[in-house]
Design a protein around this motif. Structure first.
Motif, PDB file in Angstrom:
ATOM      1  N   ILE A 193      46.786  -0.558  37.494  1.00 39.27           N
ATOM      2  CA  ILE A 193      47.884   0.383  37.714  1.00 39.27           C
ATOM      3  C   ILE A 193      48.800   0.420  36.494  1.00 39.27           C
ATOM      4  CG2 ILE A 193      49.991   0.791  39.051  1.00 39.27           C
ATOM      5  CD1 ILE A 193      48.534  -0.247  41.505  1.00 39.27           C
ATOM      6  N   LYS A 194      49.105  -0.755  35.961  1.00 40.86           N
ATOM      7  CA  LYS A 194      49.983  -0.829  34.788  1.00 40.86           C
ATOM      8  C   LYS A 194      49.341  -0.187  33.567  1.00 40.86           C
ATOM      9  CE  LYS A 194      53.928  -2.315  33.079  1.00 40.86           C
ATOM     10  NZ  LYS A 194      55.236  -1.835  33.573  1.00 40.86           N
ATOM     11  N   GLU A 195      48.026  -0.320  33.438  1.00 40.58           N
ATOM     12  CA  GLU A 195      47.326   0.290  32.316  1.00 40.58           C
ATOM     13  C   GLU A 195      47.386   1.815  32.405  1.00 40.58           C
ATOM     14  OE1 GLU A 195      43.362  -1.187  32.286  1.00 40.58           O
ATOM     15  OE2 GLU A 195      43.954  -3.260  31.880  1.00 40.58           O
ATOM     16  N   ILE A 196      47.233   2.337  33.629  1.00 36.32           N
ATOM     17  CA  ILE A 196      47.258   3.788  33.836  1.00 36.32           C
ATOM     18  C   ILE A 196      48.662   4.343  33.673  1.00 36.32           C
ATOM     19  CG2 ILE A 196      46.904   5.607  35.560  1.00 36.32           C
ATOM     20  CD1 ILE A 196      44.706   3.728  36.732  1.00 36.32           C
ATOM     21  N   ASN A 197      49.618   3.622  34.231  1.00 35.50           N
ATOM     22  CA  ASN A 197      51.013   4.075  34.187  1.00 35.50           C
ATOM     23  C   ASN A 197      51.911   2.959  33.654  1.00 35.50           C
ATOM     24  OD1 ASN A 197      53.537   5.155  34.558  1.00 35.50           O
ATOM     25  ND2 ASN A 197      53.445   5.206  36.794  1.00 35.50           N
ATOM     26  N   PRO A 198      52.181   2.935  32.355  1.00 38.06           N
ATOM     27  CA  PRO A 198      53.028   1.890  31.769  1.00 38.06           C
ATOM     28  C   PRO A 198      54.424   1.827  32.385  1.00 38.06           C
ATOM     29  CG  PRO A 198      51.888   3.122  30.059  1.00 38.06           C
ATOM     30  CD  PRO A 198      51.678   3.873  31.338  1.00 38.06           C
ATOM     31  N   ASN A 199      54.835   2.901  33.058  1.00 40.18           N
ATOM     32  CA  ASN A 199      56.163   2.931  33.676  1.00 40.18           C
ATOM     33  C   ASN A 199      56.135   2.542  35.153  1.00 40.18           C
ATOM     34  OD1 ASN A 199      57.496   3.896  31.302  1.00 40.18           O
ATOM     35  ND2 ASN A 199      56.642   5.933  31.718  1.00 40.18           N
ATOM     36  N   ALA A 200      55.001   2.037  35.636  1.00 39.22           N
ATOM     37  CA  ALA A 200      54.889   1.630  37.039  1.00 39.22           C
ATOM     38  C   ALA A 200      55.945   0.578  37.358  1.00 39.22           C
ATOM     39  CB  ALA A 200      53.497   1.080  37.320  1.00 39.22           C
ATOM     40  N   ILE A 201      56.511   0.662  38.550  1.00 38.38           N
ATOM     41  CA  ILE A 201      57.543  -0.291  38.964  1.00 38.38           C
ATOM     42  C   ILE A 201      56.975  -1.275  39.972  1.00 38.38           C
ATOM     43  CG2 ILE A 201      59.405   1.351  38.518  1.00 38.38           C
ATOM     44  CD1 ILE A 201      59.549   1.841  41.544  1.00 38.38           C
ATOM     45  N   SER A 202      57.634  -2.390  40.139  1.00 39.44           N
ATOM     46  CA  SER A 202      57.193  -3.400  41.097  1.00 39.44           C
ATOM     47  C   SER A 202      57.310  -2.882  42.527  1.00 39.44           C
ATOM     48  CB  SER A 202      58.033  -4.674  40.949  1.00 39.44           C
ATOM     49  OG  SER A 202      57.890  -5.231  39.667  1.00 39.44           O
ATOM     50  N   LYS A 236      40.859   8.851  37.035  1.00 43.07           N
ATOM     51  CA  LYS A 236      42.192   8.277  37.159  1.00 43.07           C
ATOM     52  C   LYS A 236      43.138   8.990  36.195  1.00 43.07           C
ATOM     53  CE  LYS A 236      40.117   3.762  37.911  1.00 43.07           C
ATOM     54  NZ  LYS A 236      39.876   2.460  37.303  1.00 43.07           N
ATOM     55  N   THR A 237      44.298   9.292  36.658  1.00 33.84           N
ATOM     56  CA  THR A 237      45.309   9.885  35.809  1.00 33.84           C
ATOM     57  C   THR A 237      46.604   9.132  36.034  1.00 33.84           C
ATOM     58  OG1 THR A 237      46.232  11.466  37.387  1.00 33.84           O
ATOM     59  CG2 THR A 237      44.228  12.141  36.228  1.00 33.84           C
ATOM     60  N   ILE A 238      47.599   9.461  35.250  1.00 34.65           N
ATOM     61  CA  ILE A 238      48.901   8.799  35.396  1.00 34.65           C
ATOM     62  C   ILE A 238      49.520   9.105  36.757  1.00 34.65           C
ATOM     63  CG2 ILE A 238      50.288  10.671  34.418  1.00 34.65           C
ATOM     64  CD1 ILE A 238      51.858   8.512  32.911  1.00 34.65           C
ATOM     65  N   PHE A 239      49.046  10.198  37.413  1.00 39.58           N
ATOM     66  CA  PHE A 239      49.600  10.589  38.695  1.00 39.58           C
ATOM     67  C   PHE A 239      48.790  10.068  39.881  1.00 39.58           C
ATOM     68  CE2 PHE A 239      52.549  13.167  36.541  1.00 39.58           C
ATOM     69  CZ  PHE A 239      51.882  13.840  35.522  1.00 39.58           C
ATOM     70  N   ASP A 240      47.587   9.526  39.642  1.00 38.17           N
ATOM     71  CA  ASP A 240      46.733   9.096  40.748  1.00 38.17           C
ATOM     72  C   ASP A 240      46.034   7.802  40.379  1.00 38.17           C
ATOM     73  OD1 ASP A 240      43.937  10.560  42.595  1.00 38.17           O
ATOM     74  OD2 ASP A 240      45.066   8.729  42.875  1.00 38.17           O
ATOM     75  N   TYR A 241      46.543   6.668  40.922  1.00 40.04           N
ATOM     76  CA  TYR A 241      45.856   5.405  40.703  1.00 40.04           C
ATOM     77  C   TYR A 241      45.616   4.695  42.024  1.00 40.04           C
ATOM     78  CZ  TYR A 241      50.873   4.217  40.174  1.00 40.04           C
ATOM     79  OH  TYR A 241      52.219   4.119  40.314  1.00 40.04           O
ATOM     80  N   GLU A 242      45.319   5.486  43.055  1.00 36.50           N
ATOM     81  CA  GLU A 242      45.075   4.883  44.368  1.00 36.50           C
ATOM     82  C   GLU A 242      43.718   4.195  44.463  1.00 36.50           C
ATOM     83  OE1 GLU A 242      45.659   7.784  47.355  1.00 36.50           O
ATOM     84  OE2 GLU A 242      47.816   7.890  47.104  1.00 36.50           O
ATOM     85  N   ASN A 243      42.831   4.429  43.494  1.00 35.10           N
ATOM     86  CA  ASN A 243      41.492   3.853  43.558  1.00 35.10           C
ATOM     87  C   ASN A 243      41.317   2.622  42.672  1.00 35.10           C
ATOM     88  OD1 ASN A 243      39.906   5.944  45.226  1.00 35.10           O
ATOM     89  ND2 ASN A 243      41.056   7.171  43.753  1.00 35.10           N
ATOM     90  N   VAL A 279      56.964  -6.329  36.133  1.00 34.09           N
ATOM     91  CA  VAL A 279      58.060  -6.661  35.219  1.00 34.09           C
ATOM     92  C   VAL A 279      57.754  -7.908  34.400  1.00 34.09           C
ATOM     93  CG1 VAL A 279      60.484  -7.327  35.060  1.00 34.09           C
ATOM     94  CG2 VAL A 279      59.792  -5.576  36.706  1.00 34.09           C
ATOM     95  N   THR A 280      57.389  -9.010  35.055  1.00 34.60           N
ATOM     96  CA  THR A 280      57.224 -10.300  34.386  1.00 34.60           C
ATOM     97  C   THR A 280      56.163 -10.235  33.291  1.00 34.60           C
ATOM     98  OG1 THR A 280      57.819 -11.448  36.436  1.00 34.60           O
ATOM     99  CG2 THR A 280      56.719 -12.741  34.727  1.00 34.60           C
ATOM    100  N   ASP A 281      56.548 -10.618  32.094  1.00 33.46           N
ATOM    101  CA  ASP A 281      55.621 -10.696  30.963  1.00 33.46           C
ATOM    102  C   ASP A 281      54.775  -9.432  30.816  1.00 33.46           C
ATOM    103  OD1 ASP A 281      54.365 -11.892  28.773  1.00 33.46           O
ATOM    104  OD2 ASP A 281      52.754 -12.705  30.012  1.00 33.46           O
ATOM    105  N   GLY A 282      55.376  -8.286  30.956  1.00 30.69           N
ATOM    106  CA  GLY A 282      54.661  -7.036  30.775  1.00 30.69           C
ATOM    107  C   GLY A 282      54.050  -6.455  32.030  1.00 30.69           C
ATOM    108  N   GLY A 283      54.129  -7.184  33.149  1.00 31.26           N
ATOM    109  CA  GLY A 283      53.632  -6.673  34.422  1.00 31.26           C
ATOM    110  C   GLY A 283      52.132  -6.807  34.588  1.00 31.26           C
ATOM    111  N   GLY A 284      51.615  -6.154  35.633  1.00 34.03           N
ATOM    112  CA  GLY A 284      50.185  -6.199  35.921  1.00 34.03           C
ATOM    113  C   GLY A 284      49.762  -7.346  36.813  1.00 34.03           C
ATOM    114  N   TRP A 285      50.717  -8.019  37.455  1.00 36.50           N
ATOM    115  CA  TRP A 285      50.420  -9.200  38.279  1.00 36.50           C
ATOM    116  C   TRP A 285      50.204  -8.806  39.740  1.00 36.50           C
ATOM    117  CZ3 TRP A 285      49.607 -13.745  35.896  1.00 36.50           C
ATOM    118  CH2 TRP A 285      50.166 -13.931  34.623  1.00 36.50           C
ATOM    119  N   THR A 286      49.111  -9.293  40.328  1.00 33.26           N
ATOM    120  CA  THR A 286      48.801  -9.062  41.737  1.00 33.26           C
ATOM    121  C   THR A 286      49.127 -10.316  42.541  1.00 33.26           C
ATOM    122  OG1 THR A 286      46.969  -7.576  41.133  1.00 33.26           O
ATOM    123  CG2 THR A 286      47.008  -8.415  43.396  1.00 33.26           C
TER     124      THR A 286
END
Length: 271
Positions: free
Chosen positions: A45-54, A31-38, A76-83
């Protein structure tokens, strides 16, 4: 004819996975910042790319050889990472399968109506969301007439969110109670606890909201059209991580001709 290395790999992959045309499968790759499809969740996704958008993403919640799932990620909410694992909105014509669509909301057809929400195999320790309810006639908050105060039964006139493990054992997440009225001059055990009504069962603790759509001191056998709780979000941090499914039950302890509830909105996120 010449083939590039990338083309050859793509050609071989297409042959290898031709028998799995129904679902999408992938090998585990770095996994890299450019590939989080897996990834398995929006949190990864948020862990890999802190700048990920909703937005909508494809995740592999059951592992790299499992089927993919397109989900909405709140980054966005509370730091993001919500599914987002479940959403119904009667204004968009969406109702759970065991509810009837009406002009005021999704109406349940029995004393207890349950909708089971899959966690998609995601291991989570936090849950948040919104539930919207409309009061019909004489809902009684936490006051019991014909039912036990056990978590497995109609312990409230309202909505109950609970975890349901593989042994069908429940543990409480959050409760929405709908009282008979919110008139301060009314002396009734069917009001909200904050107004002198019946207290919730011990397993509920302080993890609940209570309101009423009825401003009078009595009640009428009608639909009180005000949608309750829609602008209020619940949040729970669990004692330990789990992948258990989530049970959403809309409950009344008396016949639905006497009292009922309409579901107007349901939106559940996990992280």
């Amino acid at each position: 004819m010449k083939f590039s290395c990338a083309a050859a790999i793509s050609f071989l992959a297409a042959i290898s996975f031709n028998v799995c045309a129904v679902n999408t499968y992938r090998f585990e790759i770095p996994k890299t910042i450019f590939d989080y499809e897996n990834v398995k969740s929006c949190s990864e996704i948020k862990e890999i790319n802190p700048n990920a958008i909703s937005g909508y993403e494809v995740i592999f919640p059951y592992g790299y050889f499992g089927p993919s799932k397109k989900v909405f990620c709140d980054q966005v909410t509370d730091g993001g990472g919500w599914t987002l694992v479940s959403e119904y909105d009667f204004k968009k014509g969406q109702c759970p399968s065991n509810f009837e669509f009406t002009e005021n909301g999704c109406q349940k057809q029995s004393i207890v109506s349950e909708t089971l929400i899959s966690s998609l195999g995601i291991n989570y320790s936090e849950i948040r969301g919104q539930i919207g309810l409309v009061q019909v006639a004489s809902t009684d908050g936490f006051r019991r007439y014909g039912a036990s105060s056990d978590i497995n039964y109609a312990y409230v006139d309202g909505a109950s969110l609970s975890l349901l493990n593989e042994n069908q054992e429940r543990s409480h997440i959050y409760t929405y109670a709908v009282a008979i009225n919110n008139n301060s001059s009314s002396n009734s055990l069917s009001k909200c606890p904050s107004e002198g009504g019946t207290l919730p069962p011990s397993f509920v603790g302080t993890d609940y909201m209570c309101d009423s759509g009825n401003a009078s001191s009595g009640w009428e056998n009608k639909v009180y059209k005000k949608s309750l709780f829609e602008d209020k979000e619940f949040y729970r941090e669990l004692d330990k991580p789990t992948s258990s499914q989530i049970s959403l039950r809309i409950l009344n302890d008396q016949d639905i001709d006497d009292e009922n509830l309409l579901l107007t909105k349901s939106k559940i996120f996990i992280r």
